[in-house]
Design an enzyme around this catalytic site. Structure first.
Site, PDB file in Angstrom:
ATOM      1  N   THR A   1       0.433 -28.611 -48.914  1.00  0.00           N
ATOM      2  CA  THR A   1       1.366 -27.775 -48.870  1.00  0.00           C
ATOM      3  C   THR A   1       2.698 -28.224 -48.951  1.00  0.00           C
ATOM      4  O   THR A   1       2.982 -29.565 -48.937  1.00  0.00           O
ATOM      5  CB  THR A   1       1.195 -26.943 -47.619  1.00  0.00           C
ATOM      6  OG1 THR A   1       1.654 -28.010 -46.578  1.00  0.00           O
ATOM      7  CG2 THR A   1       0.014 -26.587 -47.242  1.00  0.00           C
TER       8      THR A   1
ATOM      9  N   GLU B   1     -13.089 -20.691 -43.058  1.00  0.00           N
ATOM     10  CA  GLU B   1     -11.764 -21.419 -42.725  1.00  0.00           C
ATOM     11  C   GLU B   1     -11.094 -20.579 -41.244  1.00  0.00           C
ATOM     12  O   GLU B   1     -11.131 -19.360 -41.313  1.00  0.00           O
ATOM     13  CB  GLU B   1     -10.817 -21.051 -43.838  1.00  0.00           C
ATOM     14  CG  GLU B   1      -9.501 -21.936 -43.368  1.00  0.00           C
ATOM     15  CD  GLU B   1      -8.453 -21.977 -44.658  1.00  0.00           C
ATOM     16  OE1 GLU B   1      -7.577 -22.434 -44.404  1.00  0.00           O
ATOM     17  OE2 GLU B   1      -8.694 -21.370 -45.664  1.00  0.00           O
TER      18      GLU B   1
ATOM     19  N   GLU C   1      -7.689 -15.335 -39.606  1.00  0.00           N
ATOM     20  CA  GLU C   1      -6.418 -15.322 -39.196  1.00  0.00           C
ATOM     21  C   GLU C   1      -5.994 -14.204 -38.058  1.00  0.00           C
ATOM     22  O   GLU C   1      -6.553 -13.029 -38.452  1.00  0.00           O
ATOM     23  CB  GLU C   1      -5.542 -15.352 -40.294  1.00  0.00           C
ATOM     24  CG  GLU C   1      -4.130 -15.728 -40.004  1.00  0.00           C
ATOM     25  CD  GLU C   1      -3.586 -16.622 -39.071  1.00  0.00           C
ATOM     26  OE1 GLU C   1      -3.225 -16.553 -37.867  1.00  0.00           O
ATOM     27  OE2 GLU C   1      -3.937 -17.942 -39.734  1.00  0.00           O
TER      28      GLU C   1
ATOM     29  N   ASP D   1      -2.564 -25.757 -34.472  1.00  0.00           N
ATOM     30  CA  ASP D   1      -1.541 -26.037 -33.524  1.00  0.00           C
ATOM     31  C   ASP D   1      -1.703 -27.367 -32.799  1.00  0.00           C
ATOM     32  O   ASP D   1      -2.796 -27.261 -31.969  1.00  0.00           O
ATOM     33  CB  ASP D   1      -1.411 -24.898 -32.548  1.00  0.00           C
ATOM     34  CG  ASP D   1       0.040 -24.832 -31.855  1.00  0.00           C
ATOM     35  OD1 ASP D   1       0.676 -26.117 -31.616  1.00  0.00           O
ATOM     36  OD2 ASP D   1       0.870 -23.868 -31.582  1.00  0.00           O
TER      37      ASP D   1
ATOM     38  N   ASP E   1      -9.761 -13.082 -33.311  1.00  0.00           N
ATOM     39  CA  ASP E   1     -10.154 -14.596 -32.713  1.00  0.00           C
ATOM     40  C   ASP E   1     -11.099 -15.300 -33.174  1.00  0.00           C
ATOM     41  O   ASP E   1     -12.286 -14.752 -33.177  1.00  0.00           O
ATOM     42  CB  ASP E   1     -10.018 -14.486 -31.146  1.00  0.00           C
ATOM     43  CG  ASP E   1     -10.225 -15.680 -30.514  1.00  0.00           C
ATOM     44  OD1 ASP E   1      -9.849 -16.660 -30.982  1.00  0.00           O
ATOM     45  OD2 ASP E   1     -10.963 -15.750 -29.176  1.00  0.00           O
TER      46      ASP E   1
ATOM     47  N   ASP F   1      -1.446 -32.789 -39.081  1.00  0.00           N
ATOM     48  CA  ASP F   1      -0.193 -34.144 -39.308  1.00  0.00           C
ATOM     49  C   ASP F   1       0.546 -34.546 -38.107  1.00  0.00           C
ATOM     50  O   ASP F   1       1.473 -35.132 -38.057  1.00  0.00           O
ATOM     51  CB  ASP F   1       0.908 -33.333 -40.204  1.00  0.00           C
ATOM     52  CG  ASP F   1       1.426 -31.987 -39.429  1.00  0.00           C
ATOM     53  OD1 ASP F   1       0.805 -31.806 -38.372  1.00  0.00           O
ATOM     54  OD2 ASP F   1       2.369 -31.255 -39.912  1.00  0.00           O
TER      55      ASP F   1
END
Length: 265
Positions: free
Chosen positions: A244, A59, A84, A134, A111, A170
């Site tokens: 979420t 992930e 992350e 993002d 990264d 989204d």
């Protein structure tokens, strides 16, 4: 496949954020067991999970880790390596690992591009998840989006034949960019059966001849053929990906969420 310093895609942008006492305690206490340091050599994936031969899922960008922890709990027969860069998120997910007694999660704070290049062997992953990366809303920032052909080629190279790539966003324009970039890859098959037209790009977004002539030009821009064609599109949200709180709130306000699932040939 290496990216030079000048053309490197960054999978993150450093954000301000304070690590809470609880998150730092989780890093101190659980980090030695679940946090894998970045290394310049290939990671032995089974060894990283105490010899487990379960499928390995990567992930990229897990945020505060709530979704990652839920998926790991639901899919106990899979192992998850989650990346992350932000310490509060790493601490938050380590805290969830402790609270939920999760044993099939390992984290790397680095990264993702460098992790993929240096630590992940070709044809070694059973799946990759990239959720709500993002979107870089402003047009002049679209070149910073993670899902560009060059990065997708790196992802594909690390997947086993038959493995899957699952993305969710989204932001409609980014969903269409993902769709066009991924549909153009001959090594991927879109699992959707629905055909759709492009809605958020127009002829004004097509690359100019001067842009195409530049050797350094790698930003995604649609072609006229892509704008005029119908494309295999999105899938229903897979049951293993929980919604979420942010996503649920957006859906109630009428915002869309788009899931894309591809298989490597």
């Amino acid at each position: 496949m290496n990216f030079s310093r000048t053309e490197r895609i960054r999978s993150f942008v450093l954000r301000a954020g304070r690590t809470t006492a609880g998150q730092q305690r989780a890093i101190d206490e659980l980090g030695p067991q679940f946090l894998i340091p970045f290394q310049e050599s290939v990671l032995d994936l089974p060894q990283a999970f105490n010899g487990s031969s379960h499928p390995k899922i990567l992930e990229i960008g897990f945020g505060m880790g709530e979704t990652t922890a839920k998926i790991a709990a639901l899919r106990a027969e899979d192992d998850f390596l989650a990346i992350e860069v932000h310490p509060p998120g790493v601490g938050a997910l380590l805290k969830l690992i402790g609270e939920n007694n999760l044993t099939n999660l390992r984290l790397i704070r680095h990264d993702a591009v460098e992790v993929l290049e240096k630590m992940i062997a070709p044809n070694s992953l059973d799946g990759i998840h990239i959720y709500f990366a993002d979107p870089w809303h402003k047009k002049r920032h679209h070149k910073r989006r993670l899902i560009q052909a060059q990065f997708v080629n790196l992802l594909i190279s690390r997947l086993k034949p038959g493995a899957y790539l699952h993305l969710a966003t989204d932001w409609h324009n980014y969903a269409e960019q993902m769709l066009l970039v991924l549909n153009a890859e001959s090594d991927l098959t879109n699992t959707s059966t629905e055909k759709m037209s492009i809605e958020t790009f127009s002829a004004a977004d097509i690359a100019s001849e001067s842009e195409l002539a530049k050797e350094s030009f790698k930003e995604f821009k649609p072609t006229l053929e892509q704008l005029n064609a119908k494309h295999l599109g999105y899938v229903e949200r897979p049951a293993y990906r929980p919604t979420t709180k942010f996503e649920t709130r957006g859906i109630k306000l009428g915002h869309g969420v788009w899931d894309l699932v591809y298989k490597k040939k």
